[in-house]
Design an enzyme around this catalytic site. Sequence first.
Site, PDB file in Angstrom:
ATOM      1  N   GLU A   1       0.347   5.173   0.761  1.00  0.00           N
ATOM      2  CA  GLU A   1      -0.587   6.173   1.302  1.00  0.00           C
ATOM      3  C   GLU A   1      -0.248   7.573   0.811  1.00  0.00           C
ATOM      4  O   GLU A   1       0.812   7.824   0.225  1.00  0.00           O
ATOM      5  CB  GLU A   1      -0.576   6.098   2.832  1.00  0.00           C
ATOM      6  CG  GLU A   1      -1.064   4.738   3.309  1.00  0.00           C
ATOM      7  CD  GLU A   1      -1.273   4.644   4.801  1.00  0.00           C
ATOM      8  OE1 GLU A   1      -0.708   5.460   5.553  1.00  0.00           O
ATOM      9  OE2 GLU A   1      -2.017   3.726   5.211  1.00  0.00           O
TER      10      GLU A   1
ATOM     11  N   GLU B   1      -3.145  -4.502  -3.031  1.00  0.00           N
ATOM     12  CA  GLU B   1      -3.679  -5.353  -4.095  1.00  0.00           C
ATOM     13  C   GLU B   1      -3.702  -4.600  -5.425  1.00  0.00           C
ATOM     14  O   GLU B   1      -3.340  -5.136  -6.472  1.00  0.00           O
ATOM     15  CB  GLU B   1      -5.121  -5.790  -3.765  1.00  0.00           C
ATOM     16  CG  GLU B   1      -5.256  -6.647  -2.519  1.00  0.00           C
ATOM     17  CD  GLU B   1      -5.464  -5.836  -1.246  1.00  0.00           C
ATOM     18  OE1 GLU B   1      -4.867  -4.741  -1.113  1.00  0.00           O
ATOM     19  OE2 GLU B   1      -6.216  -6.301  -0.382  1.00  0.00           O
TER      20      GLU B   1
ATOM     21  N   CYS C   1     -10.333  -4.753   0.278  1.00  0.00           N
ATOM     22  CA  CYS C   1     -11.400  -3.759   0.417  1.00  0.00           C
ATOM     23  C   CYS C   1     -12.324  -3.790  -0.809  1.00  0.00           C
ATOM     24  O   CYS C   1     -12.022  -4.423  -1.831  1.00  0.00           O
ATOM     25  CB  CYS C   1     -10.803  -2.366   0.608  1.00  0.00           C
ATOM     26  SG  CYS C   1     -10.262  -1.585  -0.925  1.00  0.00           S
TER      27      CYS C   1
ATOM     28  N   ASN D   1       0.832  -1.198   0.000  1.00  0.00           N
ATOM     29  CA  ASN D   1       0.000   0.000   0.000  1.00  0.00           C
ATOM     30  C   ASN D   1       0.871   1.253   0.000  1.00  0.00           C
ATOM     31  O   ASN D   1       1.957   1.285   0.584  1.00  0.00           O
ATOM     32  CB  ASN D   1      -1.027   0.012   1.135  1.00  0.00           C
ATOM     33  CG  ASN D   1      -0.492  -0.374   2.502  1.00  0.00           C
ATOM     34  OD1 ASN D   1       0.537  -1.011   2.624  1.00  0.00           O
ATOM     35  ND2 ASN D   1      -1.201   0.026   3.525  1.00  0.00           N
TER      36      ASN D   1
ATOM     37  N   CYS E   1     -10.765  -2.661  -4.144  1.00  0.00           N
ATOM     38  CA  CYS E   1      -9.868  -3.688  -4.698  1.00  0.00           C
ATOM     39  C   CYS E   1     -10.665  -4.850  -5.276  1.00  0.00           C
ATOM     40  O   CYS E   1     -10.288  -5.404  -6.313  1.00  0.00           O
ATOM     41  CB  CYS E   1      -8.904  -4.185  -3.627  1.00  0.00           C
ATOM     42  SG  CYS E   1      -7.646  -2.955  -3.213  1.00  0.00           S
TER      43      CYS E   1
ATOM     44  N   CYS F   1      -4.163   0.753  -2.370  1.00  0.00           N
ATOM     45  CA  CYS F   1      -3.982  -0.482  -1.606  1.00  0.00           C
ATOM     46  C   CYS F   1      -2.927  -1.379  -2.251  1.00  0.00           C
ATOM     47  O   CYS F   1      -2.647  -1.279  -3.456  1.00  0.00           O
ATOM     48  CB  CYS F   1      -5.289  -1.262  -1.541  1.00  0.00           C
ATOM     49  SG  CYS F   1      -6.582  -0.484  -0.566  1.00  0.00           S
TER      50      CYS F   1
HETATM   51  N1  THU Z   1      -5.294  -1.413   2.614  1.00  0.00           N
HETATM   52  C1  THU Z   1      -4.763  -2.238   1.662  1.00  0.00           C
HETATM   53  O1  THU Z   1      -3.616  -2.067   1.234  1.00  0.00           O
HETATM   54  N2  THU Z   1      -5.527  -3.262   1.209  1.00  0.00           N
HETATM   55  C2  THU Z   1      -6.809  -3.514   1.618  1.00  0.00           C
HETATM   56  O2  THU Z   1      -7.491  -4.339   1.042  1.00  0.00           O
HETATM   57  C3  THU Z   1      -7.336  -2.810   2.792  1.00  0.00           C
HETATM   58  C4  THU Z   1      -6.640  -1.539   3.138  1.00  0.00           C
HETATM   59  C5  THU Z   1      -4.485  -0.307   3.108  1.00  0.00           C
HETATM   60  C6  THU Z   1      -4.968   1.054   2.693  1.00  0.00           C
HETATM   61  C7  THU Z   1      -4.386   1.923   3.788  1.00  0.00           C
HETATM   62  O3  THU Z   1      -3.059   2.272   3.441  1.00  0.00           O
HETATM   63  C8  THU Z   1      -4.344   1.016   5.000  1.00  0.00           C
HETATM   64  O4  THU Z   1      -4.466  -0.302   4.508  1.00  0.00           O
HETATM   65  C9  THU Z   1      -5.436   1.288   6.001  1.00  0.00           C
HETATM   66  O5  THU Z   1      -6.681   1.265   5.407  1.00  0.00           O
END
Ligand code: THU
Length: 147
Positions: free
Chosen positions: A57, A68, A99, A55, A102, A66
């Site tokens: 940010e 994925e 999520c 991920n 994704c 994310c």
């Molecule tokens: N996140 C992911 O990388 N994948 C997911 O399927 C759920 C959330 C990340 C996004 C963000 O950087 C952190 O997790 C908190 O939501």
Amino acid sequence: MSEPTEDFGGIDREMWAELEARARHVRPNAYVPYSDFAVGAAVLTASGEIYTGCNVENATFGATVCAERTAIGCAVAGGDTELRALCVITEVSPPAAPCGICRQVIAEFCDDLPIMMVHPSGERRFSTLSELLPLRFSGRDFIDDRS
Ligand code: THU
């Protein structure tokens, strides 16, 4: 820590172990100054190639990508648009599922997909895209039926 013990979704346990190793390896690269929630992902494509992602940010939060989707973007950039399996590793128990955004992006590149969710301790759970995103909307819904 144990190895995956299941042949799930037509993917043998050795391949699941490889996907897990790749997802574990990339997770420390996660750029997570806001959530401190590092996620690693590895996707297997029809060519047999594995692509990884973490991920990434952003200060606007909404621009966060994310793990994925980062991995899938790398697969597409590599010329591989057919997904065969996904492993995602998060530090929560039970291991977190992809999520909603994704799930929709995964749906763009496969009919269905076996997904293994992992916690660093070795706790694992398995699911599929069709279980996580039933009655999905896809390009077929509007491309095929236009007259
Ligand atoms: N996140 C992911 O990388 N994948 C997911 O399927 C759920 C959330 C990340 C996004 C963000 O950087 C952190 O997790 C908190 O939501």
